[in-house]
Design a protein around this motif. Structure first.
Motif, PDB file in Angstrom:
ATOM      1  N   ASP A  38       1.941   2.495  16.430  1.00 33.28           N
ATOM      2  CA  ASP A  38       0.710   1.796  16.780  1.00 33.28           C
ATOM      3  C   ASP A  38       0.984   1.007  18.052  1.00 33.28           C
ATOM      4  OD1 ASP A  38      -1.451   0.069  16.983  1.00 33.28           O
ATOM      5  OD2 ASP A  38      -1.614  -0.232  14.833  1.00 33.28           O
ATOM      6  N   VAL A  39       0.368   1.410  19.160  1.00 33.24           N
ATOM      7  CA  VAL A  39       0.577   0.752  20.450  1.00 33.24           C
ATOM      8  C   VAL A  39      -0.602  -0.166  20.727  1.00 33.24           C
ATOM      9  CG1 VAL A  39       0.938   1.061  22.921  1.00 33.24           C
ATOM     10  CG2 VAL A  39       1.890   2.712  21.294  1.00 33.24           C
ATOM     11  N   GLY A  40      -0.342  -1.458  20.837  1.00 32.42           N
ATOM     12  CA  GLY A  40      -1.398  -2.424  21.073  1.00 32.42           C
ATOM     13  C   GLY A  40      -1.554  -2.747  22.544  1.00 32.42           C
ATOM     14  N   GLU A  41      -2.786  -2.654  23.042  1.00 30.67           N
ATOM     15  CA  GLU A  41      -3.098  -3.006  24.417  1.00 30.67           C
ATOM     16  C   GLU A  41      -3.927  -4.285  24.489  1.00 30.67           C
ATOM     17  OE1 GLU A  41      -4.853   0.192  26.583  1.00 30.67           O
ATOM     18  OE2 GLU A  41      -3.035   1.416  26.563  1.00 30.67           O
ATOM     19  N   GLY A  42      -3.742  -5.169  23.512  1.00 31.35           N
ATOM     20  CA  GLY A  42      -4.495  -6.421  23.521  1.00 31.35           C
ATOM     21  C   GLY A  42      -5.974  -6.166  23.331  1.00 31.35           C
ATOM     22  N   GLN A  43      -6.798  -6.784  24.165  1.00 34.26           N
ATOM     23  CA  GLN A  43      -8.250  -6.646  24.033  1.00 34.26           C
ATOM     24  C   GLN A  43      -8.741  -5.237  24.336  1.00 34.26           C
ATOM     25  OE1 GLN A  43      -9.910  -9.431  26.812  1.00 34.26           O
ATOM     26  NE2 GLN A  43      -9.398  -8.195  28.609  1.00 34.26           N
ATOM     27  N   ASP A  44      -7.871  -4.390  24.899  1.00 32.75           N
ATOM     28  CA  ASP A  44      -8.266  -3.019  25.211  1.00 32.75           C
ATOM     29  C   ASP A  44      -8.091  -2.066  24.041  1.00 32.75           C
ATOM     30  OD1 ASP A  44      -9.007  -3.635  27.824  1.00 32.75           O
ATOM     31  OD2 ASP A  44      -6.945  -3.428  28.539  1.00 32.75           O
ATOM     32  N   GLY A  45      -7.570  -2.548  22.909  1.00 36.87           N
ATOM     33  CA  GLY A  45      -7.532  -1.716  21.725  1.00 36.87           C
ATOM     34  C   GLY A  45      -6.134  -1.450  21.204  1.00 36.87           C
ATOM     35  N   SER A  46      -6.097  -0.623  20.154  1.00 39.65           N
ATOM     36  CA  SER A  46      -4.850  -0.245  19.505  1.00 39.65           C
ATOM     37  C   SER A  46      -4.869   1.269  19.310  1.00 39.65           C
ATOM     38  CB  SER A  46      -4.719  -0.956  18.154  1.00 39.65           C
ATOM     39  OG  SER A  46      -3.517  -0.640  17.527  1.00 39.65           O
ATOM     40  N   ILE A  54      15.219  18.959  18.305  1.00 41.52           N
ATOM     41  CA  ILE A  54      15.246  19.430  19.691  1.00 41.52           C
ATOM     42  C   ILE A  54      14.223  18.689  20.547  1.00 41.52           C
ATOM     43  CG2 ILE A  54      14.959  21.425  21.210  1.00 41.52           C
ATOM     44  CD1 ILE A  54      15.803  23.185  18.871  1.00 41.52           C
ATOM     45  N   GLY A  55      12.964  18.731  20.105  1.00 43.17           N
ATOM     46  CA  GLY A  55      11.902  18.127  20.894  1.00 43.17           C
ATOM     47  C   GLY A  55      11.086  17.135  20.093  1.00 43.17           C
ATOM     48  N   LEU A  56      10.360  16.281  20.789  1.00 40.58           N
ATOM     49  CA  LEU A  56       9.486  15.282  20.190  1.00 40.58           C
ATOM     50  C   LEU A  56       8.037  15.693  20.424  1.00 40.58           C
ATOM     51  CD1 LEU A  56       8.793  12.555  18.908  1.00 40.58           C
ATOM     52  CD2 LEU A  56       9.224  11.475  21.133  1.00 40.58           C
ATOM     53  N   GLU A  57       7.338  16.030  19.338  1.00 43.83           N
ATOM     54  CA  GLU A  57       5.916  16.387  19.411  1.00 43.83           C
ATOM     55  C   GLU A  57       5.090  15.156  19.056  1.00 43.83           C
ATOM     56  OE1 GLU A  57       2.620  19.451  17.459  1.00 43.83           O
ATOM     57  OE2 GLU A  57       4.633  19.277  16.594  1.00 43.83           O
ATOM     58  N   VAL A  58       4.097  14.842  19.884  1.00 41.16           N
ATOM     59  CA  VAL A  58       3.272  13.657  19.689  1.00 41.16           C
ATOM     60  C   VAL A  58       1.812  14.063  19.577  1.00 41.16           C
ATOM     61  CG1 VAL A  58       2.542  11.440  20.647  1.00 41.16           C
ATOM     62  CG2 VAL A  58       4.900  12.214  20.952  1.00 41.16           C
ATOM     63  N   VAL A  59       1.157  13.581  18.500  1.00 38.26           N
ATOM     64  CA  VAL A  59      -0.254  13.877  18.266  1.00 38.26           C
ATOM     65  C   VAL A  59      -1.009  12.555  18.177  1.00 38.26           C
ATOM     66  CG1 VAL A  59      -1.935  14.928  16.703  1.00 38.26           C
ATOM     67  CG2 VAL A  59       0.318  15.993  17.013  1.00 38.26           C
ATOM     68  N   PRO A  60      -2.041  12.341  19.022  1.00 36.98           N
ATOM     69  CA  PRO A  60      -2.805  11.090  18.947  1.00 36.98           C
ATOM     70  C   PRO A  60      -3.878  11.153  17.868  1.00 36.98           C
ATOM     71  CG  PRO A  60      -3.621  12.428  20.747  1.00 36.98           C
ATOM     72  CD  PRO A  60      -2.453  13.179  20.156  1.00 36.98           C
ATOM     73  N   TYR A  61      -4.184  10.002  17.264  1.00 38.25           N
ATOM     74  CA  TYR A  61      -5.319   9.896  16.354  1.00 38.25           C
ATOM     75  C   TYR A  61      -6.560   9.505  17.157  1.00 38.25           C
ATOM     76  CZ  TYR A  61      -2.458  10.489  12.195  1.00 38.25           C
ATOM     77  OH  TYR A  61      -1.634  11.020  11.227  1.00 38.25           O
ATOM     78  N   PRO A  62      -7.748   9.939  16.698  1.00 38.42           N
ATOM     79  CA  PRO A  62      -8.950   9.819  17.536  1.00 38.42           C
ATOM     80  C   PRO A  62      -9.669   8.480  17.432  1.00 38.42           C
ATOM     81  CG  PRO A  62      -9.512  11.021  15.543  1.00 38.42           C
ATOM     82  CD  PRO A  62      -8.020  10.717  15.469  1.00 38.42           C
ATOM     83  N   TRP A  63      -8.946   7.367  17.500  1.00 45.78           N
ATOM     84  CA  TRP A  63      -9.618   6.074  17.534  1.00 45.78           C
ATOM     85  C   TRP A  63      -8.760   5.091  18.321  1.00 45.78           C
ATOM     86  CZ3 TRP A  63      -8.362   8.026  12.453  1.00 45.78           C
ATOM     87  CH2 TRP A  63      -7.167   7.553  11.932  1.00 45.78           C
ATOM     88  N   ASP A  64      -9.387   4.022  18.776  1.00 50.78           N
ATOM     89  CA  ASP A  64      -8.679   3.009  19.559  1.00 50.78           C
ATOM     90  C   ASP A  64      -8.968   1.609  19.045  1.00 50.78           C
ATOM     91  OD1 ASP A  64     -11.279   2.580  20.325  1.00 50.78           O
ATOM     92  OD2 ASP A  64     -10.974   3.056  22.444  1.00 50.78           O
ATOM     93  N   ASP A  65      -9.387   1.519  17.774  1.00 50.77           N
ATOM     94  CA  ASP A  65      -9.797   0.213  17.255  1.00 50.77           C
ATOM     95  C   ASP A  65      -9.241  -0.070  15.861  1.00 50.77           C
ATOM     96  OD1 ASP A  65     -11.243   2.067  15.825  1.00 50.77           O
ATOM     97  OD2 ASP A  65     -13.212   1.213  16.267  1.00 50.77           O
ATOM     98  N   ARG A  66      -8.133   0.619  15.486  1.00 54.43           N
ATOM     99  CA  ARG A  66      -7.557   0.410  14.162  1.00 54.43           C
ATOM    100  C   ARG A  66      -6.055   0.162  14.276  1.00 54.43           C
ATOM    101  NH1 ARG A  66     -11.529   0.723  10.854  1.00 54.43           N
ATOM    102  NH2 ARG A  66     -10.086  -0.031   9.259  1.00 54.43           N
ATOM    103  N   VAL A  67      -5.561  -0.821  13.518  1.00 52.96           N
ATOM    104  CA  VAL A  67      -4.154  -1.207  13.541  1.00 52.96           C
ATOM    105  C   VAL A  67      -3.480  -0.658  12.289  1.00 52.96           C
ATOM    106  CG1 VAL A  67      -2.546  -3.150  13.525  1.00 52.96           C
ATOM    107  CG2 VAL A  67      -4.667  -3.293  14.863  1.00 52.96           C
ATOM    108  N   LEU A  68      -2.412   0.096  12.464  1.00 53.89           N
ATOM    109  CA  LEU A  68      -1.672   0.669  11.340  1.00 53.89           C
ATOM    110  C   LEU A  68      -0.969  -0.437  10.554  1.00 53.89           C
ATOM    111  CD1 LEU A  68      -0.564   3.195   9.870  1.00 53.89           C
ATOM    112  CD2 LEU A  68       1.306   3.185  11.530  1.00 53.89           C
ATOM    113  N   VAL A  69      -1.078  -0.356   9.210  1.00 54.69           N
ATOM    114  CA  VAL A  69      -0.477  -1.372   8.354  1.00 54.69           C
ATOM    115  C   VAL A  69       0.679  -0.805   7.526  1.00 54.69           C
ATOM    116  CG1 VAL A  69      -0.887  -2.946   6.424  1.00 54.69           C
ATOM    117  CG2 VAL A  69      -2.579  -2.759   8.252  1.00 54.69           C
ATOM    118  N   ALA A  70       0.458   0.322   6.829  1.00 59.86           N
ATOM    119  CA  ALA A  70       1.502   0.803   5.920  1.00 59.86           C
ATOM    120  C   ALA A  70       1.215   2.226   5.470  1.00 59.86           C
ATOM    121  CB  ALA A  70       1.609  -0.102   4.692  1.00 59.86           C
TER     122      ALA A  70
END
Length: 291
Positions: free
Chosen positions: A139-147, A157-173
């Motif tokens: 969960d990457v927080g950008e302050g007032q610009d969202g999470s 071998i490699g690191l695959e990264v998939v984004p979730y489709p929202w910018d207003d929710r903070v991961l808890v657990a």
């Protein structure tokens, strides 16, 4: 769940009385599952130490430009202890005008095994290791610009990264089995429970449904006490005096199960053990509690 760590009086502490002396006050910390080493971040490097405080390796990453924003790198051990997941807020680094990056390091040597660009400009990144042993959510927080939330998978071998489709929710657990995860809205007005890995919302509870009138909010805190029971933390103030209360929820039915005494005044001070118990950390000591 990786072993939690807490900084106190010049050491990283883990449950069971295990301590790791460190030379500088760390920003973020993590302890290996076998309790033989710990990693912590400073203003300009990631450091791995053994139980005696001897440095095993260092991974330098430079200074941050925006000191006023309390920018922090982040770290977490993999479940098997063989890798360290490392978030670099490169967008705030004096050496780089690019986006933030995410790395997987060899826990024995500190060498970089895989890396990925995240496309964010975060002040920090909180990482949650999935019980399947291969995935990590950040969960990457950008302050007032969202999470912004991402799922990373490392196959050796490699690191695959998939984004979730929202910018207003903070991961808890994560739930104990990893089939669900919980988030709190960026503006702290509801908690949601999602199916893993796709993120579909299976239950949403507004803070107003917990029996409050007036100006209250949900802390970016909480967790699963067991597979069917989660807790959230409601905050508010009486005049200038802040308060918080821990509420229980049945994650299968959505039933509100009332409040419980968390044995701490810190709204972020409960570490769920996922077997119906939880840990608190006060005065340099972890304590275990049950309802």
């Amino acid at each position: 769940m990786t072993t939690p760590a807490r900084y106190h009086d010049g050491a990283v502490h883990a449950p069971g009385g295990v301590t790791f002396p460190v030379a500088a006050e760390p920003g973020e910390e993590a302890v290996a599952p076998d309790l033989t080493s710990a990693v912590c971040t400073t203003d300009n490097e990631l450091v791995c130490v053994d139980r005696a405080g001897a440095v095993r390796w260092r991974h330098a990453f430079g200074e941050f430009r925006e000191k006023t924003y309390n920018v922090r790198a982040g770290c977490a051990f993999s479940l098997d202890g063989k890798a360290v997941w490392f978030f670099r807020p490169d967008s705030m680094g004096e050496w780089n005008d690019g986006d933030d990056t995410w790395h997987v390091l060899d826990a024995a040597t500190g060498s970089v095994l895989a890396s990925a660009d995240l496309g964010t400009s975060g002040h920090g990144g909180v990482q949650h290791v999935h019980p399947n042993g291969t995935d990590v959510l950040i969960d990457v927080g950008e302050g007032q610009d969202g999470s912004f939330l991402f799922r990373g998978s490392f196959d050796g071998i490699g690191l695959e990264v998939v984004p979730y489709p929202w910018d207003d929710r903070v991961l808890v657990a994560f739930s104990p089995g990893g089939h669900h995860f919980m988030t709190v809205h960026q503006e702290q007005d509801d908690v949601a429970f999602h199916a893993y890995p796709d993120g579909e919302v299976v239950l949403r509870v507004p803070v107003t449904d917990l029996g409050y009138d007036g100006d209250v909010y949900l802390e970016w805190a909480g967790g699963y006490l067991d597979a069917g029971t989660a807790f959230v933390v409601v905050g508010g103030s009486d005049g200038d005096e802040p308060w918080s209360r821990h509420h229980l929820l049945d994650v299968r039915t959505g039933a509100r199960l009332g409040t419980f005494d968390a044995h701490t005044d810190n709204p972020y001070g409960v570490i769920a053990a996922r077997d119906g118990a939880w840990l608190t950390f006060d005065d340099g000591v972890f304590r275990r509690h049950v309802r």
